[in-house]
Design an enzyme around this catalytic site. Structure first.
Site, mmCIF file in Angstrom:
data_model
loop_
_atom_site.group_PDB
_atom_site.id
_atom_site.type_symbol
_atom_site.label_atom_id
_atom_site.label_comp_id
_atom_site.label_asym_id
_atom_site.label_seq_id
_atom_site.Cartn_x
_atom_site.Cartn_y
_atom_site.Cartn_z
ATOM 1 N N LYS A 32 0.934 -1.167 -46.208
ATOM 2 C CA LYS A 32 1.933 -0.530 -47.071
ATOM 3 C C LYS A 32 1.270 0.145 -48.282
ATOM 4 O O LYS A 32 0.992 -0.532 -49.285
ATOM 5 C CB LYS A 32 2.930 -1.571 -47.614
ATOM 6 C CG LYS A 32 3.498 -2.534 -46.581
ATOM 7 C CD LYS A 32 4.657 -1.937 -45.837
ATOM 8 C CE LYS A 32 5.208 -2.895 -44.804
ATOM 9 N NZ LYS A 32 5.968 -2.221 -43.744
ATOM 10 N N HIS A 149 -13.044 0.143 -42.077
ATOM 11 C CA HIS A 149 -13.273 0.101 -40.622
ATOM 12 C C HIS A 149 -13.533 1.468 -39.993
ATOM 13 O O HIS A 149 -14.020 1.518 -38.866
ATOM 14 C CB HIS A 149 -12.084 -0.528 -39.897
ATOM 15 C CG HIS A 149 -11.821 -1.960 -40.246
ATOM 16 N ND1 HIS A 149 -12.786 -2.946 -40.138
ATOM 17 C CD2 HIS A 149 -10.698 -2.584 -40.699
ATOM 18 C CE1 HIS A 149 -12.261 -4.105 -40.509
ATOM 19 N NE2 HIS A 149 -11.003 -3.919 -40.858
ATOM 20 N N ASP A 185 -12.872 -8.430 -48.434
ATOM 21 C CA ASP A 185 -11.709 -8.389 -47.533
ATOM 22 C C ASP A 185 -11.920 -9.482 -46.476
ATOM 23 O O ASP A 185 -13.058 -9.818 -46.157
ATOM 24 C CB ASP A 185 -11.705 -7.004 -46.874
ATOM 25 C CG ASP A 185 -10.467 -6.666 -46.073
ATOM 26 O OD1 ASP A 185 -9.713 -5.791 -46.513
ATOM 27 O OD2 ASP A 185 -10.287 -7.251 -44.981
ATOM 28 N N HIS A 187 -11.551 -9.239 -43.425
ATOM 29 C CA HIS A 187 -12.127 -8.642 -42.217
ATOM 30 C C HIS A 187 -13.559 -8.163 -42.475
ATOM 31 O O HIS A 187 -13.934 -7.869 -43.614
ATOM 32 C CB HIS A 187 -11.251 -7.471 -41.750
ATOM 33 C CG HIS A 187 -9.849 -7.883 -41.385
ATOM 34 N ND1 HIS A 187 -8.788 -7.748 -42.267
ATOM 35 C CD2 HIS A 187 -9.353 -8.442 -40.259
ATOM 36 C CE1 HIS A 187 -7.679 -8.200 -41.681
ATOM 37 N NE2 HIS A 187 -7.993 -8.636 -40.465
ATOM 38 N N ASP A 270 -6.498 -9.367 -48.629
ATOM 39 C CA ASP A 270 -6.012 -10.202 -47.527
ATOM 40 C C ASP A 270 -6.800 -11.504 -47.413
ATOM 41 O O ASP A 270 -6.514 -12.340 -46.555
ATOM 42 C CB ASP A 270 -6.011 -9.434 -46.192
ATOM 43 C CG ASP A 270 -7.300 -8.692 -45.939
ATOM 44 O OD1 ASP A 270 -8.263 -8.861 -46.718
ATOM 45 O OD2 ASP A 270 -7.358 -7.927 -44.947
ATOM 46 N N ARG A 276 -0.232 -12.328 -45.206
ATOM 47 C CA ARG A 276 0.506 -12.222 -43.941
ATOM 48 C C ARG A 276 -0.437 -12.127 -42.743
ATOM 49 O O ARG A 276 -0.140 -12.634 -41.665
ATOM 50 C CB ARG A 276 1.415 -10.994 -44.027
ATOM 51 C CG ARG A 276 2.414 -10.877 -42.915
ATOM 52 C CD ARG A 276 3.268 -9.624 -43.111
ATOM 53 N NE ARG A 276 3.599 -9.074 -41.811
ATOM 54 C CZ ARG A 276 4.055 -7.849 -41.608
ATOM 55 N NH1 ARG A 276 4.232 -7.033 -42.635
ATOM 56 N NH2 ARG A 276 4.334 -7.442 -40.399
HETATM 57 C C1 TV7 Z 1 -8.684 -3.017 -44.137
HETATM 58 N N1 TV7 Z 1 -4.142 -7.196 -37.037
HETATM 59 C C2 TV7 Z 1 -7.655 -3.713 -41.951
HETATM 60 C C3 TV7 Z 1 -7.349 -4.816 -40.967
HETATM 61 C C4 TV7 Z 1 -7.051 -4.259 -39.595
HETATM 62 C C5 TV7 Z 1 -6.603 -5.303 -38.588
HETATM 63 C C6 TV7 Z 1 -4.524 -6.076 -36.485
HETATM 64 C C7 TV7 Z 1 -2.360 -5.959 -36.625
HETATM 65 C C8 TV7 Z 1 -1.003 -5.440 -36.524
HETATM 66 C C9 TV7 Z 1 -0.837 -4.100 -36.204
HETATM 67 C C10 TV7 Z 1 0.455 -3.570 -36.094
HETATM 68 C C11 TV7 Z 1 1.556 -4.442 -36.294
HETATM 69 C C12 TV7 Z 1 0.135 -6.242 -36.705
HETATM 70 C C13 TV7 Z 1 1.118 -8.312 -37.303
HETATM 71 C C14 TV7 Z 1 -2.804 -7.145 -37.171
HETATM 72 C C15 TV7 Z 1 -6.493 -5.900 -31.247
HETATM 73 C C16 TV7 Z 1 -5.175 -5.379 -31.535
HETATM 74 C C17 TV7 Z 1 -4.020 -6.308 -31.853
HETATM 75 C C18 TV7 Z 1 -1.420 -3.627 -32.419
HETATM 76 C C19 TV7 Z 1 -0.082 -4.321 -32.527
HETATM 77 N N2 TV7 Z 1 1.367 -5.756 -36.604
HETATM 78 C C20 TV7 Z 1 -8.358 -4.185 -43.222
HETATM 79 C C21 TV7 Z 1 -6.452 -4.718 -37.233
HETATM 80 C C22 TV7 Z 1 -5.946 -5.722 -36.208
HETATM 81 C C23 TV7 Z 1 0.666 -2.238 -35.798
HETATM 82 N N3 TV7 Z 1 -6.039 -5.155 -34.899
HETATM 83 O O1 TV7 Z 1 -9.592 -4.820 -42.948
HETATM 84 C C24 TV7 Z 1 1.963 -1.738 -35.694
HETATM 85 O O2 TV7 Z 1 -0.025 -7.550 -37.022
HETATM 86 O O3 TV7 Z 1 -6.333 -7.113 -33.875
HETATM 87 C C25 TV7 Z 1 -6.202 -5.908 -33.806
HETATM 88 C C26 TV7 Z 1 -6.201 -5.169 -32.446
HETATM 89 C C27 TV7 Z 1 -4.665 -4.264 -30.663
HETATM 90 C C28 TV7 Z 1 -3.548 -3.499 -31.370
HETATM 91 N N4 TV7 Z 1 -2.436 -4.416 -31.699
HETATM 92 C C29 TV7 Z 1 -2.886 -5.558 -32.544
HETATM 93 O O4 TV7 Z 1 -7.567 -5.140 -43.899
HETATM 94 C C30 TV7 Z 1 -7.555 -2.199 -44.588
HETATM 95 N N5 TV7 Z 1 -3.465 -5.309 -36.216
HETATM 96 C C31 TV7 Z 1 2.846 -3.922 -36.182
HETATM 97 C C32 TV7 Z 1 3.045 -2.583 -35.872
HETATM 98 ZN ZN ZN Z 2 -8.666 -6.803 -44.030
HETATM 99 CA CA CA Z 3 -15.192 -8.711 -45.637
#
Ligand code: TV7
Ligand code: ZN
Ligand code: CA
Length: 381
Positions: A32, A149, A185, A187, A270, A276
């Protein structure tokens, strides 16, 4: 046009562009940009904006000619940037193949005004770094940045442009020989770690085995970047005490061996208790210890944002870190402001941590820190 010579008299440059809160990853996406606007509102309600020189994208466009479309391709590929420029929610079906190739999808959707969003947050990091490099200020802040990332030709984990790398590149241009990147962070800062050389050291602590899956303790960089990646993989429940006892000594050792001339600190929120997406247990003061500690070295530093998904806690964290930078103590009771309703029912700056168990044992943390120190002994600046 000439700028007044005392424009930077406060020695702290604070970037905030009003448009940032208007970009939207569309519900239920957890990212957000509005939290940055909330942070700015808190900064102003606590009146610590008065201790900084504010700049926005207009300033960047007017005074820093280097910050334009071309700067993005200092790190990213031309074809990737071209796609970001062209694609809109309305025409994205024409670019399906390319979007797939560059890893757009649920994590990295095609936002409305995507290119504008990228320029808005990246401009703050590049221009902030430029002000540090030209010794106009000692500290720069960009809470809209820290999107660690993004890869050369790939969107990843909510990030499109890697403003951390662009800031590092801007710092390396003039007389600065060595830049340190620190990433608190939750991550792993994988996109920045890809850009290692013997002039850039990166250090990230992170929850290990969640996204993006990289950042193993033995991942120390390759070729000229060997020994220049410092990874501290962690389990859930990390607390304030562990930061003080085990991460600060790592930072101290890096300062002693690598001796950076500028620091980029990514302050992803985070890693706070109650996030969250995250699962650490840091208080706002514990999180802020890294900013306090790094500021104490007196090396030019730029602080960036990053993750942070419990909306009410992110502005708390970043306004506290802003107060650390300007050396002003904030009252715990929040002053009146337009977003005050987010911070109820307590309306306090600081928030309690949880009673979760710290799954990082003393023994584990000691083992990690010892290995890191042995690796760092190979550094000769
Ligand atoms: C820097 N975790 C970024 C951190 C990036 C994390 C991931 C989500 C997420 C995406 C959504 C969503 C979500 C509740 C959470 C393997 C996947 C799993 C997409 C649903 N709700 C930072 C990235 C991470 C998108 N991605 O470091 C739309 O969580 O784990 C993953 C990849 C495949 C894609 N799916 C999740 O903090 C700024 N994503 C709801 C709607
Ligand atoms: Zn993060
Ligand atoms: Ca880190």
């Amino acid at each position: 046009p000439d700028q007044p010579s005392d424009k930077w008299n406060k020695r702290i440059a604070y970037y905030f562009d009003e448009t940032i809160g208007s970009y939207n990853y569309a519900n239920p996406h957890p990212m957000k940009p509005h939290r940055v606007a909330m942070t700015d509102t808190l900064v102003r309600s606590y009146e610590i904006d008065k201790k900084m020189n504010h700049f926005d994208r207009d300033y960047v466009n007017t005074y820093i000619r280097a910050v334009n479309e071309k700067i993005l391709t200092n790190f990213h590929s031309d074809e990737y940037i071209e796609l970001i420029q062209k694609v809109h929610p309305n025409n994205k079906h024409f670019y399906e193949d390319q979007l797939y190739r560059f890893n757009f999808g649920e994590d990295c959707p095609v936002l409305d005004r995507l290119y504008d969003y990228c320029l808005t947050y990246a401009a703050g990091s590049v221009a902030g770094a430029n002000l540090l490099a030209n010794q106009k200020v000692d500290i720069a802040l960009n809470w809209s940045g820290g999107l660690h990332h993004a890869k050369q030709s790939e969107a990843s984990g909510f990030c499109y442009i890697n403003d951390c790398v662009l800031a590092i590149l801007e710092l390396l241009k003039p007389f600065i020989q060595r830049v340190l990147y620190i990433d608190i962070d939750i991550h792993h800062g994988d996109g920045v770690e890809e850009y290692l050389t013997d002039r850039v050291m990166t250090s990230s602590f992170h929850k290990y085995k969640i996204f993006p899956g990289t950042g193993h303790l033995d991942d120390i960089g390759t070729q000229q970047g060997k020994f220049h990646a410092v990874n501290f993989p962690l389990n859930e429940g990390l607390d304030d005490q562990s930061i003080c006892l085990y991460y600060k000594p790592v930072l101290q050792k890096i300062m002693d061996t690598f001796r950076p001339e500028a620091v980029v600190l990514q302050c992803g929120a985070d890693s706070l208790s109650g996030d969250r997406l995250g699962c650490f247990n840091l208080s706002i003061k514990g999180h802020g210890e890294c900013a306090t500690f790094m500021k104490s070295f007196g090396v030019p530093i730029i602080l960036l944002g990053g993750g942070g998904y419990t909306l009410r806690n992110v502005p708390r964290c970043w306004v506290y870190e802003t107060s650390v930078v300007v050396n002003e103590e904030l009252q715990d009771q929040m002053p009146q402001n337009e977003f005050l309703h987010y911070f109820g029912p307590e309306y306090k700056l600081h928030m309690p941590i949880s009673n979760m168990e710290n799954q990082n044992s003393k023994r584990y943390l000691e083992e990690v820190i010892n290995k890191i120190k042995i690796n760092l002994n190979n550094i000769s600046p």
